[in-house]
Design an enzyme around this catalytic site. Structure first.
Site, PDB file in Angstrom:
ATOM      1  N   GLU A 127       1.462  -1.474   0.085  1.00  0.00           N
ATOM      2  CA  GLU A 127      -0.452  -0.339   0.012  1.00  0.00           C
ATOM      3  C   GLU A 127       1.120   1.349   0.313  1.00  0.00           C
ATOM      4  OE1 GLU A 127      -3.147   0.039   3.303  1.00  0.00           O
ATOM      5  OE2 GLU A 127      -4.339  -1.956   2.128  1.00  0.00           O
ATOM      6  N   HIS A 243      -8.728  10.393   3.383  1.00  0.00           N
ATOM      7  CA  HIS A 243      -8.641   9.595   2.651  1.00  0.00           C
ATOM      8  C   HIS A 243      -8.700   9.242   0.508  1.00  0.00           C
ATOM      9  CE1 HIS A 243      -8.199   5.137   0.462  1.00  0.00           C
ATOM     10  NE2 HIS A 243      -8.119   4.516   1.284  1.00  0.00           N
ATOM     11  N   ARG A 288      -0.427   9.328   1.485  1.00  0.00           N
ATOM     12  CA  ARG A 288      -1.904   9.189   1.567  1.00  0.00           C
ATOM     13  C   ARG A 288      -2.473  11.259   0.997  1.00  0.00           C
ATOM     14  NH1 ARG A 288      -5.269   5.784   5.531  1.00  0.00           N
ATOM     15  NH2 ARG A 288      -4.841   4.137   4.056  1.00  0.00           N
ATOM     16  N   HIS A 346     -11.196   9.935   6.861  1.00  0.00           N
ATOM     17  CA  HIS A 346     -10.725   9.195   7.158  1.00  0.00           C
ATOM     18  C   HIS A 346     -10.238   8.346   8.524  1.00  0.00           C
ATOM     19  CE1 HIS A 346     -10.245   5.128   6.156  1.00  0.00           C
ATOM     20  NE2 HIS A 346      -8.967   5.238   6.235  1.00  0.00           N
ATOM     21  N   ARG A 381      -0.807   8.982   9.163  1.00  0.00           N
ATOM     22  CA  ARG A 381      -0.308   7.820   9.608  1.00  0.00           C
ATOM     23  C   ARG A 381       0.022   7.214   7.776  1.00  0.00           C
ATOM     24  NH1 ARG A 381      -3.738   3.536   8.653  1.00  0.00           N
ATOM     25  NH2 ARG A 381      -5.859   5.110   8.576  1.00  0.00           N
TER      26      ARG A 381
HETATM   27  C1  SIN Z   1      -7.660   1.095   2.838  1.00  0.00           C
HETATM   28  O1  SIN Z   1      -8.398   0.025   2.724  1.00  0.00           O
HETATM   29  O2  SIN Z   1      -7.570   1.916   1.687  1.00  0.00           O
HETATM   30  C2  SIN Z   1      -7.769   1.640   4.298  1.00  0.00           C
HETATM   31  C3  SIN Z   1      -6.638   1.566   5.141  1.00  0.00           C
HETATM   32  C4  SIN Z   1      -6.314   2.692   6.090  1.00  0.00           C
HETATM   33  O3  SIN Z   1      -6.790   2.964   6.484  1.00  0.00           O
HETATM   34  O4  SIN Z   1      -5.296   2.328   6.860  1.00  0.00           O
END
Ligand code: SIN
Length: 537
Positions: A127, A243, A288, A346, A381
Site C-alpha cells: 500500500e 482518504h 495519502r 478517514h 498515518r
Molecule cells: C484502505 O483500505 O485503503 C484503508 C486502510 C487504512 O486506512 O489504512
C-alpha cells in the site's frame, strides 16, 4: 465558550448504579483486544454505543501492516512509518508498534483470524508509502475478519458486553481520579452510573464531523469529547487524514475504495482519461495526503476516476468482492469500468494524549486505538497501521493495568465528586433546528477545515460553530448528545488548525504551504486553556 464537566444535567439520586472492575468503552479492535487481555484478572465490562460490530474496525478494508514477510523487518516498517508521519512521529511509539506488531498479529491468527494466502503462505500486499509488501488482508474485508475473531473471543471469555450504551461523561472522585461514567442506556431510555476501578477509552474517531467520510454513523467522537470535558489533554487535533479514494456518486455514501486496489495496480484517471499521478513521486502509491490533494486539485477540472479494471476482471472480483458488490449496487461495474472517486475524511491522527502505556493525564483513565494519541502516526498515518495500532497499544494498556492491580480500589457512589455537577449549564430552550445544525457543521468542516485550509476560512468556521455552540443545549437523545460532542470537537480542530501556521501531513494551509521546522512539535489543548500549547516528544 460555555464550559462544563458535563454535557447534560443529572441527579445521582435518581440513577441506577452498576459496578465492574474494568470498564472498556468501545468495541472496535482496541477495546475488544484490551478486554480480552484483561478479563482473566479483572471483572471486565464493555459498553458500546450501538451494536458490537457498528464501529470503524468492521469497515476497514485494505489490511493490517506488519513486518512478517520474509524480506521485511520491524526496522523497515519503523522507517516507512516515520517517513509518512512527516517529522512528527513519536519514535519510541513507532518502534514499539513495529517490534510488537508481529507477536500481536500472530496471536490474532492463533485466535482464528484468517488472512489470505498464496501457496499456503501468508500473502502480503503493498500500500502507499510502504517500501515492502507488508499488508496482510482478508480479501477487502480485513477489518471484518479481525472484528469477528475478537468478538467471538470476547463472548467465549464471558466478558459482559452492553450494547446501545452511549457513554455521555466521565465521573471523577474527590481526588480527581476517574471512577466511572454516566451512560445513556438506549434500551431503557434511562441514564445510568457505571463505577469502575479503571476506565479504558477505545471509542474510535470522529469522521462524522465531516460531510464526506468513509467512517460509519457512530463515529461522532463521543469519547474524545467526554475526555476533554473531564479535563484530559487532547493532542494534534489538527491532523485529520483524508482518504484519497471514496466512491463519489450522487446519492451514494462515501464508500471506501481501498488503497489496496492501487496497491494491486489500479490507476487514477482525470476526466480526459489521463493518468495524472504519473509524474508525481510514488505515483498512485504516494503518501495519502499527497494523493488526496492531487485528486482534489484535479477535481476542479472534472470528475476523477479509479480504474481497477486494468488489473483484470477476474482478479477484481476475487480480490475485491465487497467493493465490487457495493459499486455494482450503485450502477458501476468496477471489473469493466473506472469508478468516480474523491477524497473523504478517514482517520484522526490526533486524539486523547497518552503516554506509551496508554495513560492519560487523569488517574485511572487510559485510552487506546483511534481516540488515543501517543504520536505514533505523526502528522500522517501510514496505510494499514491503524488496526495494528489498536492491537499493540491495547495490549500495552492491559499490561500496565495488570501491573498496577494492587493499587486499584473499587469506588463507591459516595466517592463521586458531586461538586462538579453544580457547574452543569441550565438547559435553555433553543429554537435551533438540530438536524440542520448537524448538516451545517459537516458542511463547514468539509469546506473550511478540510483538505485545504486557510486563516480566513478557519476564522469563519470558528465564528459559525461558536454561534451554534452558544445556543445549543442537548436533550436526552442520542442524536442531540452526538451533536453536542461534535460542536465541541469541531471547534477544537479549528483552534488547533488556526494555530499551526505551516503545512505538514494531513494539515495543509494554502496561506502557509510549506513545512516549517519550527513547527516540528505537537499541539496540546485542554478544557479551560485559552491557547493551544506545544510539546516535543
Ligand atoms: C484502505 O483500505 O485503503 C484503508 C486502510 C487504512 O486506512 O489504512
Amino acid at each position: 465558550m460555555r464550559d462544563s464537566n458535563y454535557l447534560i444535567p443529572w441527579d445521582p439520586d435518581e440513577l441506577e448504579v452498576y459496578s465492574t472492575e474494568v470498564l472498556v468503552l468501545g468495541s472496535g479492535v482496541a477495546g475488544l483486544f484490551a478486554a480480552i487481555n484483561l478479563c482473566s484478572r479483572f471483572n471486565t465490562t464493555i459498553l458500546t454505543k450501538k451494536n458490537i460490530m457498528a464501529g470503524n474496525t468492521e469497515h476497514a478494508q485494505g489490511g493490517i501492516a506488519v513486518a512478517l514477510n520474509q524480506d521485511d523487518s520491524p526496522e523497515f516498517h519503523f522507517g516507512d512509518t516515520i517517513k509518512a508521519g512527516a517529522g512528527l512521529c513519536n519514535l519510541e511509539a513507532v518502534r514499539i508498534l513495529a517490534e510488537k506488531g508481529p507477536e500481536c498479529v500472530e496471536l490474532l491468527i492463533k485466535l482464528g483470524a484468517k488472512f489470505d494466502k498464496q501457496e499456503n503462505r501468508l500473502d502480503f500486499t503493498r500500500e502507499a508509502a510502504h517500501s515492502k509488501n507488508r499488508v496482510l488482508h482478508a480479501k477487502d474485508e480485513t477489518g471484518g475478519e479481525i472484528e469477528r475473531t475478537l468478538v467471538a473471543k470476547v463472548y467465549e471469555c464471558g466478558i459482559s458486553v452492553q450494547e446501545n450504551h452511549f457513554v455521555i461523561d466521565l465521573l471523577k472522585d474527590k481526588e480527581n481520579k476517574v471512577c466511572g461514567v454516566i451512560v445513556f442506556n438506549e434500551n431503557k431510555s434511562e441514564l445510568e452510573i457505571w463505577l469502575a476501578k479503571v476506565v479504558i477509552l477505545a471509542t474510535g474517531g470522529l469522521g462524522q464531523l465531516y460531510k464526506y467520510t468513509t467512517n460509519p454513523p457512530v463515529t461522532t467522537g463521543d469519547g474524545l469529547a467526554a475526555a476533554y470535558r473531564a479535563g484530559a489533554e487532547l493532542m494534534d487535533m489538527e491532523f485529520i487524514q483524508f482518504h484519497p479514494t471514496a466512491l463519489l456518486l450522487p446519492g451514494a455514501p462515501s464508500f471506501l475504495i481501498s488503497e489496496a486496489a492501487r496497491g494491486e495496480g489500479a490507476r487514477l484517471l482525470n476526466s480526459k482519461g489521463e493518468r495524472f499521478m504519473r509524474d508525481i513521486p510514488g505515483q498512485e502509491l504516494a503518501p495519502r495526503d499527497v494523493v488526496a490533494r492531487a485528486i482534489w486539485a484535479e477535481m476542479k477540472n472534472g470528475p476523477v476516476y479509479l480504474d481497477i479494471s486494468c488489473i483484470g476482471r477476474d482478479k477484481v472480483k476475487e480480490r475485491f468482492p465487497g467493493i465490487y458488490k457495493t459499486c455494482l449496487a450503485y450502477g458501476v461495474d468496477i471489473s469493466t469500468t473506472p469508478v468516480p472517486v474523491g477524497p473523504a475524511t478517514h482517520f484522526l491522527m490526533g486524539g486523547i494524549k497518552v503516554n506509551i502505556d496508554g495513560e492519560t493525564n487523569l488517574a485511572n483513565l487510559y485510552a487506546c486505538g483511534e481516540c488515543a494519541c501517543n504520536g505514533v502516526h505523526g502528522a500522517n498515518r501510514l496505510a494499514s497501521n491503524s488496526l495494528l495500532d489498536g492491537l499493540v497499544f491495547a495490549s500495552i494498556v492491559a499490561e500496565k493495568i495488570k501491573s498496577n492491580q494492587a493499587e486499584l480500589t473499587m469506588p463507591k457512589k459516595e466517592d463521586i465528586d458531586l461538586s462538579l455537577s453544580k457547574k452543569i449549564p441550565s438547559q435553555e430552550n433553543s429554537c435551533l433546528d438540530k438536524e440542520r445544525v448537524k448538516e451545517d457543521l459537516k458542511e463547514i468542516m468539509w469546506d473550511k477545515v478540510g483538505i485545504i485550509r486557510n486563516r480566513s476560512g478557519l476564522l469563519q468556521a470558528e465564528a459559525q460553530l461558536t454561534d451554534y455552540w452558544r445556543e445549543f443545549f442537548p436533550g436526552l437523545d442520542t442524536s442531540e448528545l452526538e451533536l453536542g460532542n461534535m460542536l465541541i470537537l469541531s471547534r477544537l480542530i479549528v483552534k488547533s488548525a488556526l494555530a499551526r501556521e505551516e503545512s505538514r501531513g494531513g494539515h495543509y494551509r494554502s496561506d502557509f504551504p510549506l513545512t516549517n521546522k519550527k513547527w516540528q512539535k505537537h499541539s496540546v489543548i485542554k478544557r479551560g486553556d485559552t491557547h493551544v500549547s506545544y510539546i516535543y516528544l
